[in-house]
Design a protein around this motif. Sequence first.
Motif, PDB file in Angstrom:
ATOM      1  N   THR A 282       0.825  -1.215   0.000  1.00  0.00           N
ATOM      2  CA  THR A 282       0.000   0.000   0.000  1.00  0.00           C
ATOM      3  C   THR A 282       0.854   1.257   0.000  1.00  0.00           C
ATOM      4  O   THR A 282       0.642   2.168  -0.804  1.00  0.00           O
ATOM      5  CB  THR A 282      -0.912   0.019   1.257  1.00  0.00           C
ATOM      6  OG1 THR A 282      -1.715  -1.152   1.219  1.00  0.00           O
ATOM      7  CG2 THR A 282      -1.784   1.258   1.293  1.00  0.00           C
ATOM      8  N   PHE A 283       1.831   1.313   0.906  1.00  0.00           N
ATOM      9  CA  PHE A 283       2.577   2.567   1.041  1.00  0.00           C
ATOM     10  C   PHE A 283       3.645   2.734  -0.042  1.00  0.00           C
ATOM     11  O   PHE A 283       3.790   3.817  -0.601  1.00  0.00           O
ATOM     12  CB  PHE A 283       3.140   2.724   2.460  1.00  0.00           C
ATOM     13  CG  PHE A 283       2.060   3.117   3.419  1.00  0.00           C
ATOM     14  CD1 PHE A 283       1.727   4.451   3.595  1.00  0.00           C
ATOM     15  CD2 PHE A 283       1.314   2.154   4.089  1.00  0.00           C
ATOM     16  CE1 PHE A 283       0.687   4.827   4.443  1.00  0.00           C
ATOM     17  CE2 PHE A 283       0.274   2.512   4.934  1.00  0.00           C
ATOM     18  CZ  PHE A 283      -0.046   3.847   5.113  1.00  0.00           C
ATOM     19  N   ILE A 284       4.377   1.680  -0.350  1.00  0.00           N
ATOM     20  CA  ILE A 284       5.449   1.849  -1.332  1.00  0.00           C
ATOM     21  C   ILE A 284       4.876   2.066  -2.734  1.00  0.00           C
ATOM     22  O   ILE A 284       5.264   2.990  -3.436  1.00  0.00           O
ATOM     23  CB  ILE A 284       6.404   0.639  -1.355  1.00  0.00           C
ATOM     24  CG1 ILE A 284       7.098   0.522   0.003  1.00  0.00           C
ATOM     25  CG2 ILE A 284       7.466   0.811  -2.445  1.00  0.00           C
ATOM     26  CD1 ILE A 284       8.113  -0.591   0.057  1.00  0.00           C
ATOM     27  N   PHE A 285       3.940   1.212  -3.127  1.00  0.00           N
ATOM     28  CA  PHE A 285       3.497   1.264  -4.519  1.00  0.00           C
ATOM     29  C   PHE A 285       2.292   2.177  -4.726  1.00  0.00           C
ATOM     30  O   PHE A 285       2.316   3.045  -5.593  1.00  0.00           O
ATOM     31  CB  PHE A 285       3.207  -0.154  -5.038  1.00  0.00           C
ATOM     32  CG  PHE A 285       4.425  -1.044  -4.963  1.00  0.00           C
ATOM     33  CD1 PHE A 285       5.542  -0.761  -5.750  1.00  0.00           C
ATOM     34  CD2 PHE A 285       4.474  -2.124  -4.103  1.00  0.00           C
ATOM     35  CE1 PHE A 285       6.683  -1.559  -5.681  1.00  0.00           C
ATOM     36  CE2 PHE A 285       5.607  -2.929  -4.028  1.00  0.00           C
ATOM     37  CZ  PHE A 285       6.710  -2.637  -4.813  1.00  0.00           C
ATOM     38  N   ASP A 286       1.241   1.991  -3.919  1.00  0.00           N
ATOM     39  CA  ASP A 286       0.017   2.759  -4.180  1.00  0.00           C
ATOM     40  C   ASP A 286       0.168   4.231  -3.807  1.00  0.00           C
ATOM     41  O   ASP A 286      -0.277   5.098  -4.535  1.00  0.00           O
ATOM     42  CB  ASP A 286      -1.173   2.189  -3.382  1.00  0.00           C
ATOM     43  CG  ASP A 286      -1.467   0.744  -3.756  1.00  0.00           C
ATOM     44  OD1 ASP A 286      -0.928   0.283  -4.786  1.00  0.00           O
ATOM     45  OD2 ASP A 286      -2.224   0.082  -3.017  1.00  0.00           O
ATOM     46  N   ILE A 287       0.768   4.502  -2.645  1.00  0.00           N
ATOM     47  CA  ILE A 287       0.765   5.886  -2.153  1.00  0.00           C
ATOM     48  C   ILE A 287       2.053   6.620  -2.541  1.00  0.00           C
ATOM     49  O   ILE A 287       2.003   7.704  -3.109  1.00  0.00           O
ATOM     50  CB  ILE A 287       0.522   5.929  -0.629  1.00  0.00           C
ATOM     51  CG1 ILE A 287      -0.871   5.336  -0.323  1.00  0.00           C
ATOM     52  CG2 ILE A 287       0.619   7.366  -0.110  1.00  0.00           C
ATOM     53  CD1 ILE A 287      -1.205   5.207   1.131  1.00  0.00           C
ATOM     54  N   LEU A 288       3.217   6.041  -2.233  1.00  0.00           N
ATOM     55  CA  LEU A 288       4.455   6.721  -2.646  1.00  0.00           C
ATOM     56  C   LEU A 288       4.667   6.601  -4.151  1.00  0.00           C
ATOM     57  O   LEU A 288       5.439   7.352  -4.742  1.00  0.00           O
ATOM     58  CB  LEU A 288       5.667   6.174  -1.892  1.00  0.00           C
ATOM     59  CG  LEU A 288       5.678   6.398  -0.370  1.00  0.00           C
ATOM     60  CD1 LEU A 288       6.931   5.779   0.242  1.00  0.00           C
ATOM     61  CD2 LEU A 288       5.617   7.881  -0.010  1.00  0.00           C
ATOM     62  N   GLY A 289       3.974   5.675  -4.779  1.00  0.00           N
ATOM     63  CA  GLY A 289       4.007   5.585  -6.244  1.00  0.00           C
ATOM     64  C   GLY A 289       5.317   5.041  -6.805  1.00  0.00           C
ATOM     65  O   GLY A 289       5.706   5.390  -7.916  1.00  0.00           O
TER      66      GLY A 289
END
Length: 491
Positions: free
Chosen positions: A419-426
């Motif tokens: 969630t955080f690495i890929f979805d949010i930090l992109g």
Amino acid sequence: MEHPLSIYNTLTRKKEQFIPLHEPHVGMYVCGPTVYGDAHLGHARPAITFDLLFRYLTHIGYKVRYVRNITDVGHLEHDADEGEDKIAKKARLEQLEPMEVVQFYLNRYHKAMDALNVLPPSIEPHASGHIIEQIELVKKILDNGYAYESEGSVYFDVEKYNKDHNYGVLSGRNIEDMLNTTRALDGQDEKHNPIDFALWKCAQPEHIMRWPSPWSNGFPGWHCECTAMGKKYLGQHFDIHGGGMDLIFPHHECEIAQAVASQGEDMVHYWMHNNMITVNGQKMGKSLGNFITLDEFFTGDHKMLSQAYSAMTIRFFILQAHYRSTVDFSNEALQAAEKGLSRLMDAYNHLQKLTASDASTVDVKDLRRKCYDALNDDLNSPIVISHLFDAARAINSVKDGNATISAEDLKELQDVFHTFIFDILGMRDEASAGGNNYETFGKAVDLLLTIRQQAKANKDWATSDKIRNELTAMGFDIKDTKDGAEWKLSK
Ligand code: ZN
């Protein structure tokens, strides 16, 4: 909303809780590039900052309409108000149509943004496609008495406006100081006052980008486009207006003045600005010779670069600083970002292969909450990254057999990382795969390697060698381990 987000409002100079005007809808406008040259590191920062905000707002449940404009007319060389149009000048020098220049650099801008995994905005309006809306805005301001016509041009009457309202409310400047520091340039005798800014400019005979208007054949002043297009697509009042800090004055100050002069009050509820990127402590600029385009970073082809840097290294480097802090470019800093990112990606990849135990000796319970808390505190991406590094250490100790993790914790950790690495930090995992389809791609390679394992177990050496050799020829590094094989894309 479940996650109370606070953001720093440049206008009030404090962190405020974000409350949208029409929940769950959020209107967000960000000043896009003037497309007359290749995108450089300075363009990457606002694009990535507001991409993070766009992704996060969407993740926590808002329906975001994100407008990022393209400036293709009216941005003049000197403080946007005097001199030649930047695009017309490039067109003249290269003997192209101005719109050929715009299209050429816009295509390249989009490619660079894709490489950086910056999501496209919901609407990307061009200034030249909204001349009618800009003329309407100028008429309104004239009708309300805050502008005057002079020699076919229309100027905003800053002193008159300042008597009724506050010019300088965003930048904190006052007009006496501005009067003392404003230099009169050619053609300013048309203005009643050197601090007045152009709403419409009468085109000189050699000026090729021109449109008819009630005042002259000419073109809109640079600041008009964002006020006119923001209103058209997001309404008279909308939530967020963003851009780089260098736009606070004059561009955004003038936008506020135009909005107030035309409709009685500002359109924007939260003004957000990202800080600048410096190069060895100096401002980046064409004239300073320390100007590095994104393509030059990706290829390493620039005298100041000791190597090429991937798009994800650039993205990670930018996200490792809070958006309101300055970022100083250096090869050392980018190399550190490259290392940090690969540590995080390695941890993510190990995480997919860890075996669960009955109980955890690592503590991952609070990771999700800590990451949300950091983002809710004015998008504090460096703190999120530091929590993920802590988790990466825990992953490594499980992998090395120095700690254990329960099935429940393992699942939670995998989900939080994703969630955080890929979805949010992109971020994208560039090392084990290319592009957006890293997961599918990775699974396909894993499948081939599993088939190879089975072939080896059956002593079918022909199949096992074929898979290995052909993957190697395609650019994969295959390493045999005691319980299978690992792979990487070689550079
Ligand atoms: Zn703008």
